[in-house]
Design an enzyme around this catalytic site. Structure first.
Site, PDB file in Angstrom:
ATOM      1  N   LYS A  52       0.911  -1.222  -0.154  1.00  0.00           N
ATOM      2  CA  LYS A  52       0.020   0.053   0.130  1.00  0.00           C
ATOM      3  C   LYS A  52       0.881   1.156   0.111  1.00  0.00           C
ATOM      4  O   LYS A  52       0.643   2.186  -0.879  1.00  0.00           O
ATOM      5  CB  LYS A  52      -0.852  -0.068   1.173  1.00  0.00           C
ATOM      6  CG  LYS A  52      -2.069  -0.935   1.231  1.00  0.00           C
ATOM      7  CD  LYS A  52      -2.725  -1.292   2.429  1.00  0.00           C
ATOM      8  CE  LYS A  52      -3.796  -2.515   2.024  1.00  0.00           C
ATOM      9  NZ  LYS A  52      -4.689  -2.737   3.297  1.00  0.00           N
ATOM     10  N   GLN A  96      -5.043  -1.561   9.480  1.00  0.00           N
ATOM     11  CA  GLN A  96      -4.861  -2.818   8.848  1.00  0.00           C
ATOM     12  C   GLN A  96      -5.343  -3.870   9.782  1.00  0.00           C
ATOM     13  O   GLN A  96      -5.134  -3.767  10.924  1.00  0.00           O
ATOM     14  CB  GLN A  96      -3.227  -3.004   8.776  1.00  0.00           C
ATOM     15  CG  GLN A  96      -3.140  -4.265   7.653  1.00  0.00           C
ATOM     16  CD  GLN A  96      -3.546  -4.323   6.522  1.00  0.00           C
ATOM     17  OE1 GLN A  96      -3.442  -3.218   5.821  1.00  0.00           O
ATOM     18  NE2 GLN A  96      -4.052  -5.188   5.987  1.00  0.00           N
ATOM     19  N   ASP A 119     -11.198   2.607   3.660  1.00  0.00           N
ATOM     20  CA  ASP A 119     -11.605   1.115   3.687  1.00  0.00           C
ATOM     21  C   ASP A 119     -13.169   0.879   3.476  1.00  0.00           C
ATOM     22  O   ASP A 119     -13.411  -0.394   3.174  1.00  0.00           O
ATOM     23  CB  ASP A 119     -11.137   0.428   5.017  1.00  0.00           C
ATOM     24  CG  ASP A 119      -9.907  -0.239   4.560  1.00  0.00           C
ATOM     25  OD1 ASP A 119      -9.629  -0.543   3.440  1.00  0.00           O
ATOM     26  OD2 ASP A 119      -9.372  -0.542   5.616  1.00  0.00           O
TER      27      ASP A 119
END
Ligand code: NDP
Length: 287
Positions: A52, A96, A119
């Site tokens: 990422k 995460q 997200d």
């Protein structure tokens, strides 16, 4: 023999468009910023986070990694989330997953400001998706739609079967398919006669996490097959949830594992971040 859907190539196209959008924002004095919160040292997470950061750099997004110790308390993680909610240079951020077991994942995800939730895991963003007014949609689900669209197959009136009902893939992709006027069946571990449903799928999306759960001869002739599963075999290689060699004989289009859905997730996370920066700057989601 089915055609391969090349997720690496399609993701490069998405990233190209994101880079253009980032440049346009920068010309207006806005430099999109992505925060990545990582707690502990889950080996898979380390790889995802590195990817990422690398892709963000590539498209001109400032990615900043916030690493907390494996034993970080709920309060410490919450403090960081609240700090990022307030930080004007962070247009979007992610936590995460998975988090270490002692942490309350739901409480942490719910604390992320919905307008920075790139997200798309916040109940507010999932709710907007459910009512057909999506803002930030989980990147894997959008990536799946981009892959289906890359085949040129039209979804309207088609029967789409989604195997797996996770909040991050199965449910959001089912809602996106519905929004595009497919007739959607969602299967899960309690589904009776999975084969019967799969056989009837014009579009099949499988997100379970079991190697070769779907034998090739279950696939309908000409179907679009999107295999989300990532499973590591004892020899260290990666494989999907669909028996690829058997399925490609019958499918119209099929994604490989690796090189299918995986690269799309990162690309659409970058897209969500650029859109969050536009949103924060009053340009609007499509600016
Ligand atoms: P989860 O692991 O959260 O859930 C699995 C789902 O599969 C559940 O809904 C479960 O049903 C269902 N299931 C389990 N066994 C069966 C069965 N025998 N028949 C039918 N359904 C079954 O799913 P995720 O979506 O998070 O992950 C699935 C896979 O996708 C994993 O391999 C993961 O690594 C991969 N993945 C890949 C991504 C990418 O970028 N390519 C991104 C996200 C995930 P129930 O709800 O009844 O328990």
């Amino acid at each position: 023999m089915g055609e391969l859907i090349d997720g690496r190539k399609v993701s490069r196209d998405v990233l190209g468009r994101v880079a253009d959008r980032v440049n346009a924002l920068k010309s207006k004095g806005i430099s999109p910023g992505l925060g990545i919160v990582k707690v502990g040292h889950d080996p898979a997470s380390e790889v995802y986070v590195r990817t990422k950061v690398k892709k963000a750099k590539k498209v001109g997004i400032n990615a900043r990694l916030y690493e907390l110790d494996e034993n970080a308390s709920q309060g410490q993680v919450m403090d960081l989330v609240l700090r990022l909610n307030r930080d004007p240079a962070t247009h979007g951020f992610i936590v995460q997953l998975p988090l270490p077991g002692h942490l309350d994942t739901d409480a942490i995800l719910n604390a992320v400001a919905p307008q920075k939730d790139v997200d798309g895991f916040h109940p507010c963003n999932l709710g907007l998706l459910a009512i057909g007014k999506p803002r930030f949609v989980p990147a894997t689900a959008v990536g799946i739609m981009t892959l289906i669209d890359s085949t040129g197959v039209r979804l309207q009136g088609k029967h789409a079967v989604v195997v797996g009902r996770s909040n991050i893939v199965g449910k959001p992709v089912a809602m996106l398919l519905l929004q595009r006027h497919a007739t959607v069946t969602v299967c899960h571990s309690r589904t009776r006669d999975l084969q019967r449903h799969v056989r009837d799928a014009d579009v099949l999306v499988v997100s379970v996490g079991r190697p070769h759960l779907i034998p090739g001869d279950w696939v309908r002739q000409g179907a679009v097959v999107i295999d989300v599963g990532i499973n590591r075999l004892p020899d260290g290689s990666l494989t999907g949830d669909v028996d690829f060699d058997g399925a490609i004989e019958r499918a119209g289009f099929i994604t490989p594992v690796p090189g299918g859905v995986g690269p799309m997730t990162v690309a659409h996370l970058m897209d969500n971040t650029a859109r969050a920066a536009a949103l924060a700057s009053g340009i609007g989601l499509d600016g």
